[in-house]
Design an enzyme around this catalytic site. Sequence first.
Site, PDB file in Angstrom:
ATOM      1  N   HIS A  99       0.884  -1.170   0.000  1.00  0.00           N
ATOM      2  CA  HIS A  99       0.000   0.000   0.000  1.00  0.00           C
ATOM      3  C   HIS A  99       0.923   1.222   0.000  1.00  0.00           C
ATOM      4  O   HIS A  99       2.020   1.168   0.574  1.00  0.00           O
ATOM      5  CB  HIS A  99      -0.822   0.118   1.274  1.00  0.00           C
ATOM      6  CG  HIS A  99      -1.685  -1.055   1.624  1.00  0.00           C
ATOM      7  ND1 HIS A  99      -1.204  -2.178   2.222  1.00  0.00           N
ATOM      8  CD2 HIS A  99      -3.015  -1.241   1.486  1.00  0.00           C
ATOM      9  CE1 HIS A  99      -2.204  -3.029   2.436  1.00  0.00           C
ATOM     10  NE2 HIS A  99      -3.318  -2.488   1.998  1.00  0.00           N
ATOM     11  N   ASP A 102       2.531   2.007   3.303  1.00  0.00           N
ATOM     12  CA  ASP A 102       3.482   1.027   3.850  1.00  0.00           C
ATOM     13  C   ASP A 102       4.917   1.441   3.541  1.00  0.00           C
ATOM     14  O   ASP A 102       5.832   1.168   4.320  1.00  0.00           O
ATOM     15  CB  ASP A 102       3.307  -0.367   3.216  1.00  0.00           C
ATOM     16  CG  ASP A 102       1.903  -0.898   3.328  1.00  0.00           C
ATOM     17  OD1 ASP A 102       1.201  -0.501   4.274  1.00  0.00           O
ATOM     18  OD2 ASP A 102       1.519  -1.700   2.453  1.00  0.00           O
TER      19      ASP A 102
HETATM   20  C1  XLS Z   1      -7.314  -6.531   4.727  1.00  0.00           C
HETATM   21  C2  XLS Z   1      -6.909  -6.753   3.352  1.00  0.00           C
HETATM   22  C3  XLS Z   1      -5.793  -5.867   2.840  1.00  0.00           C
HETATM   23  C4  XLS Z   1      -5.730  -5.932   1.345  1.00  0.00           C
HETATM   24  C5  XLS Z   1      -5.008  -4.805   0.691  1.00  0.00           C
HETATM   25  O1  XLS Z   1      -8.026  -7.337   5.318  1.00  0.00           O
HETATM   26  O2  XLS Z   1      -6.615  -8.088   3.184  1.00  0.00           O
HETATM   27  O3  XLS Z   1      -4.584  -6.217   3.426  1.00  0.00           O
HETATM   28  O4  XLS Z   1      -5.153  -7.123   0.915  1.00  0.00           O
HETATM   29  O5  XLS Z   1      -5.531  -3.583   1.032  1.00  0.00           O
END
Ligand code: XLS
Length: 437
Positions: A99, A102
Amino acid sequence: MAYFNEVTKVKYEGRHSNNPFAFKFYNPEEKVGDKTMEQLLRFGIAYWHTFTGDGGDPFGAGTAKRPWDHLKGMDLAKARVEAAFEFFEKIDAPFFCFHDVDIAPEGDTLRESNQNLDEIVSMIKDYMKDSKTKLLWNTANMFTNPRWTHGAGTSSNADVYAYAAAKIKKGLEVGKELGAENYVFWGGREGYESLLNTDMKLEQQNLANLYHMAIDYAKEIGFDAQFLIEPKPKEPTTHQYDFDVATATAFLYQYGLQDHFKFNIEANHATLAGHTFEHELRVARESGMLGSVDANQGDLLLGWDTDEFPTDLYTTTLAMYEILKNGGLGRGGLNFDAKVRRGSFETEDLFHAHIAGMDAFAIGLRVAQKMIDDKFFETIVDERYKTFQSDLGQKIINRQTSLKELEAHAIDLKDIEVRSGQVEKIKARMNQYLLNI
Ligand code: XLS
Ligand code: NI
Ligand code: NI
């Protein structure tokens, strides 16, 4: 500087190896069918869990001990990039995912956040030149900051909506810059907390409009990644619009988006929706929309998204069966959207966890391929539905009959032979397959 001195490159040593830092089943070059394991499994490392996460949970602070803990801000972000590429190299990862937040800290304005992002993206781009690890997908985090309290693309506030649009625009540009194979939309706050104050129709229309704008912009800048929706029924929002694959498919068709999206299916989201992982994969596969996978597993004794590393061989086998029947994952992959447990706080646990997950999927792949070679499920299913091979069955399948005609067939029938489904026999055979790989 090296961040993971305790580990050299993780290699395949075979099933009898006792080396905890070796693969026992994942052998990247080994062919399964006509492709290598590496080509079929397309493992991805989730940046947020492995480099950004601190092991905190809703009741307790972070526990993770990381060699970059003493750093802050952009220095921390840069150290994480260095650590990430060392980790990718040592674990032999073909892909990673992130993301925006991140990889780079947010500033006071989006302009500042984007400047931070640009600096880190150019650093990542440099590292990628000397690395085999590619970007499976990136996405925009539109759920952590308080501005997203009432949603992003489904917010009740137009300024928030514009902010979300701008973050997606930047995400698409970053994806193009780094050559991402996919772009993911996970709507953690795209839903409602209560219907009492919600205009559901407006929210869903706005979300669809945002997706249309994203399609247009990707086209405009020549970013040809596959777009993925990641369904999840709830958490953090009480009800999320992309509840499961079936619900999200209806949404895509309703708003004319079906040709532009596939699904990123997460195991733990499937179980939160009351489905098995393989159910969600099957539903997506059968409508030609299985795009990618967030490989993890939930704890069925806990009711939330625990994002454990996948180690359950039954599940990885049935998942790989669906993936092989899909002809592979195309541009998608198996992204470990998984985190080490709070009690597994040493850096070496990051290796143990990924090795466990990669081996579990390698076993699943080998077993699933063997079952497909033997037409194991296919024979069971053909036999079970064989009455549909009769004239009557064919008429039903081809819609060439009517209630009247079927009544005429059924009205005097006495001895219908309904056969056992033999599910226990099937499971016992599956256990043999699992033990004989
Ligand atoms: C959260 C999600 C997130 C997505 C990406 O539960 O799995 O991590 O994979 O935003
Ligand atoms: Ni996910
Ligand atoms: Ni999740």
